[in-house]
Write an enzyme that holds these catalytic residues in place. Structure first.
Site, short mmCIF file in Angstrom:
data_model
loop_
_atom_site.label_atom_id
_atom_site.label_comp_id
_atom_site.label_asym_id
_atom_site.label_seq_id
_atom_site.Cartn_x
_atom_site.Cartn_y
_atom_site.Cartn_z
N GLU A 120 -17.76 3.13 -4.68
CA GLU A 120 -16.93 2.15 -5.32
C GLU A 120 -17.89 0.77 -5.39
O GLU A 120 -17.75 0.35 -4.25
CB GLU A 120 -15.76 1.72 -4.32
CG GLU A 120 -14.71 3.02 -4.54
CD GLU A 120 -13.33 2.53 -3.94
OE1 GLU A 120 -13.14 1.41 -3.42
OE2 GLU A 120 -12.40 3.28 -3.90
N GLN B 59 0.94 -1.25 0.06
CA GLN B 59 0.03 -0.14 -0.10
C GLN B 59 0.78 1.15 0.00
O GLN B 59 0.23 2.21 -0.65
CB GLN B 59 -1.09 -0.04 1.53
CG GLN B 59 -1.75 0.99 1.29
CD GLN B 59 -3.03 1.05 0.06
OE1 GLN B 59 -3.40 -0.24 -0.34
NE2 GLN B 59 -3.56 1.88 -0.35
ZN LIG Z 1 -11.07 -1.89 -2.91
#
Ligand SMILES: [Zn+2]
Length: 355
Positions: free
Chosen positions: A325, A241
């Site tokens: 999303e 990340q």
């Molecule tokens: Zn995701």
């Protein structure tokens, strides 16, 4: 004749006396034995214990609280929670008996599951947890409270974020103000047996075991419904990340990057409870149009049946701090998923209600 009769009478009298004495000696024993037998067999047939099982139960509960037979999780309240807490205290966990399935109880159950049932670490009390706790009470299984997950209060970091204290909790909240420890790597990662649009064996195929099993069930149901779902991206480590966020910052600047990408520690993908899903209709991309495909619509209706929520819904951007999303699924367990979906909540709103 007279003599004989006299001796004979004496003999008969003596013989009778002996007989009577023997009989008298025998007499007290027999009923005693019989009485003992009767009382032994009578004990379980005691009408009090048959008709009032509570009498026996009460005696039991003074020493041994009855473990609940139903699933319990964060936010649940009542006598069953209290009983569970008593057993956990008896097992050595330094928690309080509050009648509320609070963060301390979630911690104790999570730590217990990590030591005894590595495959299903959720912080939710299940029948499997019950069986294992019974073994501990019967001294057939030994645990050390806090050994797997030391107790820690959620702390504020230097930049005023909460550092998550129990990353294994199935309802763990990870967002721009709640970060996972840098060192957190789930110990129960597995690769779910579902379709991916690539064949390489990448870490992003992985999820934590409870979420992976639920994902497999959801994909099987989608197949049956003729829906062409694909899994795209699951577990992501802190360091992965870190490099993704750094790349986004150098491309679009920090402010813009923060709207669609997470800083390291703040990504739900590090929990191992998340999977981005997609379909051939959007060329396996992660784009808003996915929400309008048959696959996107199917998960909006059915994901909660398998314990998943659409984590960043449309119209809740102010709360989640992320754009809509439709592809980002988060595992929270069936009970929470249903409540969140039916009431059109976000995980932020749901967790706040429980605390
Ligand atoms: Zn995701």
């Amino acid at each position: 004749m007279i003599m004989f009769n006299k001796y004979c009478r004496t003999f008969i009298l003596m013989a009778l006396t002996i007989l009577i004495a023997t009989a008298c000696n025998a007499t007290p024993n027999e009923p005693t034995d019989t009485k003992e037998n009767v009382s032994e067999t009578a004990t379980p047939k005691n009408p009090d214990s048959q008709q009032n099982p509570q009498v026996d139960k009460q005696d039991d509960t003074t020493n041994k609280p009855t473990l609940p037979f139903s699933e319990l999780q964060k936010g649940d309240t009542g006598k069953q929670v209290s009983n569970l807490q008593q057993v956990l205290i008896q097992a050595g966990y330094a928690i309080k008996n509050t009648d509320v399935y609070d963060s301390e109880t979630v911690w104790a159950i999570t730590d217990f599951q990590m030591q005894t049932s590595k495959e299903m670490i959720t912080g939710i009390y299940t029948l499997k947890t019950k069986q294992l706790l019974e073994k501990v009470l019967a001294n057939q299984l030994a645990i050390t409270p806090g050994k797997a997950l030391p107790w820690k209060k959620s702390e504020l970091t230097a930049d005023k974020k909460v550092e998550v204290s129990n990353p294994y909790e199935i309802l763990v909240l990870v967002n721009k103000s709640h970060a996972l420890p840098e060192t957190f790597i789930p110990e129960d990662l597995v690769t779910p047996a579902v379709r991916f649009p690539f064949s390489e064996d990448l870490p992003k195929k992985q999820m934590r075991k409870p979420a992976a099993e639920a994902l497999e069930k959801m994909f099987a149901a989608a197949d049956k419904a003729g829906v062409d779902l694909f899994a795209q991206s699951g577990y992501r480590s802190f360091t992965r990340q870190q490099s993704i966020f750094a790349a986004n910052v150098s491309k679009n600047g920090e402010e813009a990057a923060n709207k669609y990408s997470a800083r390291p520690g703040e990504s739900e993908h590090q929990t191992g409870l998340t999977m981005d899903v997609t379909s051939p209709a959007v060329s396996f991309d992660l784009i808003i149009e996915f929400g309008e495909t048959p696959e996107g619509k199917w998960i909006q209706t059915h994901a909660s049946e398998f314990g998943f929520i659409i984590r960043y819904p449309k119209g809740k951007e102010e709360i989640t701090k992320y754009q809509y999303e439709p592809w980002h699924l988060r595992f929270v367990g069936k009970k929470a998923a249903k409540e969140i979906t039916d009431n059109k909540l976000t995980l932020e709103e749901y967790v706040e209600k429980l605390n």
